[in-house]
Write an enzyme that holds these catalytic residues in place. Structure first.
Site, PDB file in Angstrom:
ATOM      1  N   TYR A 141       0.757  -1.295   0.066  1.00  0.00           N
ATOM      2  CA  TYR A 141       0.132  -0.035   0.009  1.00  0.00           C
ATOM      3  C   TYR A 141       0.737   1.403   0.066  1.00  0.00           C
ATOM      4  CZ  TYR A 141      -2.353   4.025   2.149  1.00  0.00           C
ATOM      5  OH  TYR A 141      -2.808   5.262   2.070  1.00  0.00           O
ATOM      6  N   ALA A 142       1.773   1.354   0.908  1.00  0.00           N
ATOM      7  CA  ALA A 142       2.796   2.521   1.206  1.00  0.00           C
ATOM      8  C   ALA A 142       3.492   2.716  -0.337  1.00  0.00           C
ATOM      9  CB  ALA A 142       3.583   2.616   2.287  1.00  0.00           C
TER      10      ALA A 142
END
Length: 334
Positions: A141-142
């Site tokens: 996600y990051a």
């Protein structure tokens, strides 16, 4: 002013839309309702569909030629899910964002605000960061957020669009007027889990207690979602100044205060009538120690500062939890 908000039926996007309305800015919402809620767009110009759908984006701009800017909030955001489904996360967050910005440029859109994340940072020894800190995303996600930032910077360098990335830290709370809030009954973040534990009468699990923080639990910068929303209004109003004559730039949005998960739980128990007991467990997939912002760029460039305390964020989250199921028509099967 009229703005297009992708993901404007989600938790943050819908709150940004409310803040825009309160400031006299008309939101136009594009959302595929994968995680967003139709109830959050009642009375608002709404288009159901995908950000990668070029024909739909063309139609929106044809029917709303007054759109001056785009706030791009559409994304999948659950860290453990991104570990289990990296392909889905890169497709939704990166590939479709690339298509989307191409559609915006084709329609003459020259300003975009991108919902980025403080999770992309490599924290310093004291877990504080600013916009010049190193980047080291620790989850798929990051990484999707970091990839999008770089992609948008490359595009803005040569194409007729300028892009401001707002790096959110950890949103809590709800619209103080309770028009919108976190739509999920079982959210993955700490405050949602605290509320869920209290409702179920079970202990709250502190996931990870061996981080090198002052009490071993993860550290976060908890910022009220209404403060985040008003920061977007400020970014729209001060867009040119915020970019400082650049084609793309970044600004952190946080309180400037680091709060550990254990401290959040203590604040929660100070607010509620029936405290929640705490148990320690191991970290979840993709978890990191965390970070908080030490930057003053948001104040200097946006004339924005957070107004709400953690306790107010907790109270607004609890107020929203009391009305969420009725507002969203949720049943025990949801």
């Amino acid at each position: 002013m009229k703005v297009l908000i992708s993901g404007g039926a989600g938790y943050i996007g819908s709150t940004v839309a409310s803040a825009c309305l309160d400031a006299g800015i008309t939101p136009v919402v594009l959302d595929n309702l994968v995680t967003g809620r139709r109830e959050f767009v009642t009375g608002r110009a709404f288009y159901e569909g995908d950000i990668a759908d070029g024909a739909l984006v063309d139609r929106i701009f044809a029917e709303h030629p007054e759109i001056e800017a785009v706030v791009h909030c559409a994304a999948l955001i659950v860290v453990p899910d991104s570990v289990g489904d990296p392909i889905g996360y890169y497709r939704a967050n990166v590939a479709k964002s690339l298509d989307f910005v191409g559609h915006l440029i084709r329609n003459g859109c020259e300003k975009m605000i991108f919902s980025s994340s403080g999770s992309i940072y490599l924290p310093g020894a004291d877990f504080s960061v600013d916009e010049h800190s190193g980047i080291s995303p620790q989850s798929p996600y990051a990484r999707t957020k970091a990839v999008c930032e770089g992609m948008f910077a490359d595009i803005a360098a040569t194409q007729p669009i300028r892009i401001l990335s707002l790096r959110y830290f950890n949103p809590i709370g709800a619209d103080p007027q309770l028009r919108t809030g976190l739509q999920l009954r079982r959210p993955s973040h700490a405050l949602g889990k605290l509320i869920e534990a209290q409702e179920a009468g079970v202990p709250f699990q502190i996931t990870g207690t061996d981080w090198p923080t002052r009490d071993g639990s993860g550290i976060r910068d908890y910022v009220h979602v209404w403060d985040l929303a008003t920061a977007h209004v400020a970014a729209l109003q001060h867009f040119d100044r915020a970019l400082e004559e650049q084609q793309s730039s970044v600004i952190n949005l946080g309180t400037g205060t680091g709060t550990t998960v254990t401290e959040l739980a203590a604040a929660f128990n100070d607010v509620v009538d029936q405290p929640v007991s705490l148990v320690e467990t191991g970290p979840r997939p993709g978890d990191v120690a965390g970070a908080f912002t030490r930057s003053d760029r948001s104040k200097r460039l946006l004339d924005w500062e957070p107004r709400f305390s953690i306790e107010e964020g907790i109270r607004d989250s609890l107020r929203w939890a009391e009305v969420r199921d009725e507002r969203l028509g949720l049943t025990d099967l949801d």
